[in-house]
Design a protein around this motif. Structure first.
Motif, PDB file in Angstrom:
ATOM      1  N   ASP A   1      45.557  37.490  26.864  1.00  0.00           N
ATOM      2  CA  ASP A   1      45.335  36.771  28.123  1.00  0.00           C
ATOM      3  C   ASP A   1      46.070  37.331  29.329  1.00  0.00           C
ATOM      4  OD1 ASP A   1      43.829  35.028  26.594  1.00  0.00           O
ATOM      5  OD2 ASP A   1      45.449  33.573  26.349  1.00  0.00           O
ATOM      6  N   ILE A   2      47.193  38.013  29.119  1.00  0.00           N
ATOM      7  CA  ILE A   2      48.050  38.405  30.250  1.00  0.00           C
ATOM      8  C   ILE A   2      48.045  39.912  30.487  1.00  0.00           C
ATOM      9  CG2 ILE A   2      50.391  38.291  31.189  1.00  0.00           C
ATOM     10  CD1 ILE A   2      49.076  35.577  30.929  1.00  0.00           C
ATOM     11  N   TYR A   3      47.978  40.686  29.439  1.00  0.00           N
ATOM     12  CA  TYR A   3      48.111  42.142  29.524  1.00  0.00           C
ATOM     13  C   TYR A   3      47.119  42.732  30.522  1.00  0.00           C
ATOM     14  CZ  TYR A   3      48.452  46.993  27.895  1.00  0.00           C
ATOM     15  OH  TYR A   3      48.631  48.348  27.823  1.00  0.00           O
ATOM     16  N   VAL A   4      47.609  43.579  31.423  1.00  0.00           N
ATOM     17  CA  VAL A   4      46.781  44.245  32.432  1.00  0.00           C
ATOM     18  C   VAL A   4      46.493  45.658  31.937  1.00  0.00           C
ATOM     19  CG1 VAL A   4      46.641  45.045  34.815  1.00  0.00           C
ATOM     20  CG2 VAL A   4      47.773  42.882  34.289  1.00  0.00           C
ATOM     21  N   ASP A   5      45.241  45.935  31.617  1.00  0.00           N
ATOM     22  CA  ASP A   5      44.887  47.241  31.055  1.00  0.00           C
ATOM     23  C   ASP A   5      44.271  48.151  32.109  1.00  0.00           C
ATOM     24  OD1 ASP A   5      42.391  46.157  31.430  1.00  0.00           O
ATOM     25  OD2 ASP A   5      42.031  45.762  29.311  1.00  0.00           O
TER      26      ASP A   5
ATOM     27  N   GLN B   1      41.408  48.507  33.120  1.00  0.00           N
ATOM     28  CA  GLN B   1      40.352  47.941  33.954  1.00  0.00           C
ATOM     29  C   GLN B   1      40.847  47.645  35.365  1.00  0.00           C
ATOM     30  OE1 GLN B   1      38.710  44.528  31.991  1.00  0.00           O
ATOM     31  NE2 GLN B   1      37.881  45.703  30.268  1.00  0.00           N
ATOM     32  N   HIS B   2      42.141  47.596  35.525  1.00  0.00           N
ATOM     33  CA  HIS B   2      42.761  47.454  36.847  1.00  0.00           C
ATOM     34  C   HIS B   2      43.642  48.692  37.058  1.00  0.00           C
ATOM     35  CE1 HIS B   2      41.434  43.259  36.772  1.00  0.00           C
ATOM     36  NE2 HIS B   2      41.940  43.188  35.548  1.00  0.00           N
ATOM     37  N   PRO B   3      43.034  49.841  37.333  1.00  0.00           N
ATOM     38  CA  PRO B   3      43.767  51.121  37.306  1.00  0.00           C
ATOM     39  C   PRO B   3      44.939  51.201  38.274  1.00  0.00           C
ATOM     40  CG  PRO B   3      41.589  51.372  38.313  1.00  0.00           C
ATOM     41  CD  PRO B   3      41.624  50.018  37.697  1.00  0.00           C
ATOM     42  N   SER B   4      44.801  50.640  39.470  1.00  0.00           N
ATOM     43  CA  SER B   4      45.882  50.772  40.449  1.00  0.00           C
ATOM     44  C   SER B   4      47.130  50.015  39.991  1.00  0.00           C
ATOM     45  CB  SER B   4      45.420  50.257  41.817  1.00  0.00           C
ATOM     46  OG  SER B   4      45.029  48.893  41.733  1.00  0.00           O
ATOM     47  N   LEU B   5      46.929  48.782  39.525  1.00  0.00           N
ATOM     48  CA  LEU B   5      48.069  48.002  39.049  1.00  0.00           C
ATOM     49  C   LEU B   5      48.645  48.586  37.770  1.00  0.00           C
ATOM     50  CD1 LEU B   5      47.237  44.202  39.590  1.00  0.00           C
ATOM     51  CD2 LEU B   5      49.170  45.490  40.508  1.00  0.00           C
ATOM     52  N   TYR B   6      47.766  49.039  36.880  1.00  0.00           N
ATOM     53  CA  TYR B   6      48.215  49.604  35.608  1.00  0.00           C
ATOM     54  C   TYR B   6      49.101  50.836  35.854  1.00  0.00           C
ATOM     55  CZ  TYR B   6      48.039  51.435  30.844  1.00  0.00           C
ATOM     56  OH  TYR B   6      48.379  51.915  29.591  1.00  0.00           O
ATOM     57  N   LYS B   7      48.684  51.699  36.775  1.00  0.00           N
ATOM     58  CA  LYS B   7      49.472  52.895  37.078  1.00  0.00           C
ATOM     59  C   LYS B   7      50.775  52.536  37.775  1.00  0.00           C
ATOM     60  CE  LYS B   7      45.573  56.115  37.387  1.00  0.00           C
ATOM     61  NZ  LYS B   7      44.801  57.026  38.281  1.00  0.00           N
TER      62      LYS B   7
ATOM     63  N   ILE C   1      52.559  49.904  37.235  1.00  0.00           N
ATOM     64  CA  ILE C   1      53.508  49.319  36.276  1.00  0.00           C
ATOM     65  C   ILE C   1      54.225  50.393  35.472  1.00  0.00           C
ATOM     66  CG2 ILE C   1      53.701  47.886  34.196  1.00  0.00           C
ATOM     67  CD1 ILE C   1      51.385  46.250  35.188  1.00  0.00           C
ATOM     68  N   GLN C   2      53.498  51.449  35.076  1.00  0.00           N
ATOM     69  CA  GLN C   2      54.024  52.401  34.094  1.00  0.00           C
ATOM     70  C   GLN C   2      55.377  53.015  34.449  1.00  0.00           C
ATOM     71  OE1 GLN C   2      52.455  52.314  31.165  1.00  0.00           O
ATOM     72  NE2 GLN C   2      51.210  50.831  32.296  1.00  0.00           N
TER      73      GLN C   2
ATOM     74  N   HIS D   1      53.832  42.585  33.336  1.00  0.00           N
ATOM     75  CA  HIS D   1      52.402  42.295  33.306  1.00  0.00           C
ATOM     76  C   HIS D   1      52.108  40.901  33.850  1.00  0.00           C
ATOM     77  CE1 HIS D   1      50.507  45.769  31.211  1.00  0.00           C
ATOM     78  NE2 HIS D   1      51.764  45.981  30.844  1.00  0.00           N
ATOM     79  N   LEU D   2      53.008  39.951  33.622  1.00  0.00           N
ATOM     80  CA  LEU D   2      52.848  38.637  34.236  1.00  0.00           C
ATOM     81  C   LEU D   2      52.935  38.747  35.755  1.00  0.00           C
ATOM     82  CD1 LEU D   2      52.621  35.538  33.922  1.00  0.00           C
ATOM     83  CD2 LEU D   2      55.127  35.475  33.787  1.00  0.00           C
TER      84      LEU D   2
END
Length: 403
Positions: free
Chosen positions: A115-119, A121-127, A129-130, A213-214
Motif C-alpha cells: 500500500d505504501i511503497y513507491v515504485d 511507476q513514479h520515476p521522479s519520486l523513486y529516483k 528517494i534512492q 516512502h511514507l
C-alpha cells in the motif's frame, strides 16, 4: 522450499531487498518472520533457534559481566569490556523483543509493500528517494567492518600463536581453553556477532525505508489534489463545481487518514526499540570514545563502531525530523488547494458552506504534526540526537578526568 518470509509488491512481484535487509533476513532467524505457508517443523525450528540464542546471550552476558567485575579496579581493562557489554544488552532487548512479535513485524512489511511503497511507476519520486539510502548503507558497512575485525583477531591469534582468545572480553565460569570447548565458545561468539550486527544494520534501514516512502506518499497526495483541482478549474462549466471539488477533498482526506494510520503503525512497531537504542547510545559512545582515546592504534574496530553509531543516530534523527516536517505541511495542502477559485465560480451557497466546513475540518485534523517517539519519553529528531551526542561528550570528559 523457502521458509523465510519474502516481501512482495501489490502485483505479486518479489521485492529486491537492500543488502543490509537481505543480510538480516538470511542470518537472523531469531527476528525475521516465516512465510505464512511454512511447514510445521519450521515453526518449531524457529522457536528452538530463538530459545537457543536467548540462552547463549544470557551465558555471554554472565561471562562479560564476570570480566567487568574482575577488572573493576583497572579502568583501562574495564573499558575493554564495557562497550561490547552495553551493545550485548541493547541487542538482547531489541532483538528478542522483535523476535517475540515477529508476526506483527511481518504484517507491517506486508502492508508497506502493498500500500505504501513507491515504485518505478513514479520515476521522479523513486529516483529522488534512492540517494537518501546511501548513508544507511555506509554506517551498515562500518558495523560489518567492526564484526570482521572482532572475528579475524582471535582466528589470527589461534593460527599464528596457538592462543585461544574469545571474540569478546569475557571470563566464562568454566575452563574453556581445551579445543573441544574452545571451538563451540568461539562459534557462539561469532554467531552473536552476526546477530548483533545484522540487527543493528537492518533496523534503521527498514525504518528509513518505511519513513521515506511514507514521506513520498504524502507528496503524491498533495500532487494528486493539485492536479485534480487544476483539471477541475480548467473546465469552463461552473455547474456543481463545489460538489465535485468536495468529492476530490473527501478522497484526499481518506488517503490522508490511511497514511496517518500507517505512520501510527510505524510508531507502534519501532517506539520501544528506538527508546532502547537512544537510551544506550550516550553510554555506549562514551565507553567507545574512551577506549579509542586511551589506545587509538589498537582500537580500529571501536573506531568503526563509534562512527557507525554516530551516523546511525544522525540518520534516525533526520528520519524523525523528516516525518515531522512532512506531516506539519499537510494542513497547508488543504489551505493551498485553490478552494477560493472554486467558491468564486460556484453559485450553490449551501454546497459552498459544506465545502468550507469540510476544509476547516481537514485543516483542524492535521493541525499537529506526527512525532515518532521513544515510548513517548522523547521525540525522535535531529535536536534529540544532538542532545544525546552532547551528553556522551560530557560523560567522556568526566571519565577521562577520573583517569
Amino acid at each position: 522450499m523457502n521458509i523465510l518470509y519474502r516481501p512482495k509488491l501489490s502485483d505479486g512481484k518479489l521485492v529486491r531487498l537492500s543488502w543490509p535487509i537481505a543480510m538480516f533476513r538470511l542470518t537472523h532467524i531469531v527476528c525475521w518472520p516465516l512465510e505464512d505457508d511454512a511447514p510445521r517443523w519450521a515453526y518449531f525450528f524457529d522457536r528452538f533457534c530463538w530459545l537457543l540464542a536467548f540462552i547463549i546471550f544470557v551465558l555471554t552476558n554472565d561471562a562479560e559481566l564476570r570480566y567487568l567485575r574482575f577488572n573493576m579496579q583497572n579502568l583501562d581493562e574495564l573499558l575493554n569490556g564495557v562497550p561490547t557489554y552495553l551493545v550485548l544488552i541493547e541487542a538482547h532487548i531489541r532483538g528478542f523483543t522483535l523476535g517475540y512479535r515477529k508476526n506483527k513485524f511481518k504484517n507491517l512489511l506486508r502492508k508497506f509493500y502493498s500500500d505504501i511503497y513507491v515504485d518505478e511507476q513514479h520515476p521522479s519520486l523513486y529516483k529522488k528517494i534512492q540517494p537518501r539510502f546511501w548513508p544507511l548503507y555506509v554506517f551498515s558497512s562500518m558495523y560489518v567492518a567492526t564484526l570482521i575485525n572482532f572475528i579475524v583477531t582471535p582466528l589470527i591469534l589461534l593460527l599464528s600463536r596457538g592462543s585461544r582468545e574469545l571474540t569478546f572480553k569475557m571470563i566464562p565460569p568454566f575452563e574453556y581453553r581445551s579445543l573441544p570447548i574452545y571451538l563451540p565458545c568461539l562459534l557462539s561468539n561469532i554467531w552473536i556477532g552476526f546477530l548483533v550486527v545484522s540487527l543493528f544494520s537492518a533496523e534503521p534501514n527498514i525504518l528509513g525505508l518505511v519513513v521515506l516512502h511514507l514521506h513520498s506518499r504524502y507528496l503524491l497526495m498533495n500532487e494528486d489534489l493539485q492536479k485534480k483541482t487544476a483539471n477541475l478549474l480548467k473546465n469552463p462549466s461552473n455547474s456543481e463545481i463545489a460538489r465535485r471539488f468536495r468529492k476530490i477533498v473527501v478522497a484526499t482526506i481518506n488517503e490522508n487518514e490511511r497514511l496517518n494510520l500507517f505512520a501510527q503503525e510505524i510508531q507502534n512497531e519501532f517506539s520501544f526499540r528506538i527508546f532502547i537504542l537512544f537510551s544506550f547510545a550516550a553510554m555506549c559512545l562514551c565507553a567507545v570514545a574512551s577506549k579509542v582515546y586511551m589506545n587509538p592504534l589498537g582500537s580500529f574496530a571501536y573506531i568503526f563502531w563509534m562512527f557507525g553509531k554516530i551516523q546511525e543516530l544522525m540518520i534516525i534523527g533526520e528520519l524523525g525530523s523528516t516525518i515531522i516536517a512532512t506531516t506539519d505541511e499537510v494542513s497547508s495542502v488543504y489551505y493551498n488547494s485553490n478552494w477560493e477559485f472554486v467558491i468564486a465560480r460556484s453559485s450553490d451557497s449551501s454546497e459552498n458552506v459544506r465545502l468550507m466546513k469540510l476544509l476547516t475540518m481537514a485543516i483542524a485534523l492535521n493541525r499537529k504534526p506526527f512525532y515518532l517517539t521513544g515510548l513517548n519519553f522523547f521525540t525522535v529528531s535531529l535536536n534529540t540526537v544532538i542532545k544525546i551526542l552532547q551528553g556522551a561528550g560530557s560523560y567522556f570528559t568526566c571519565l577521562i578526568s577520573f583517569r
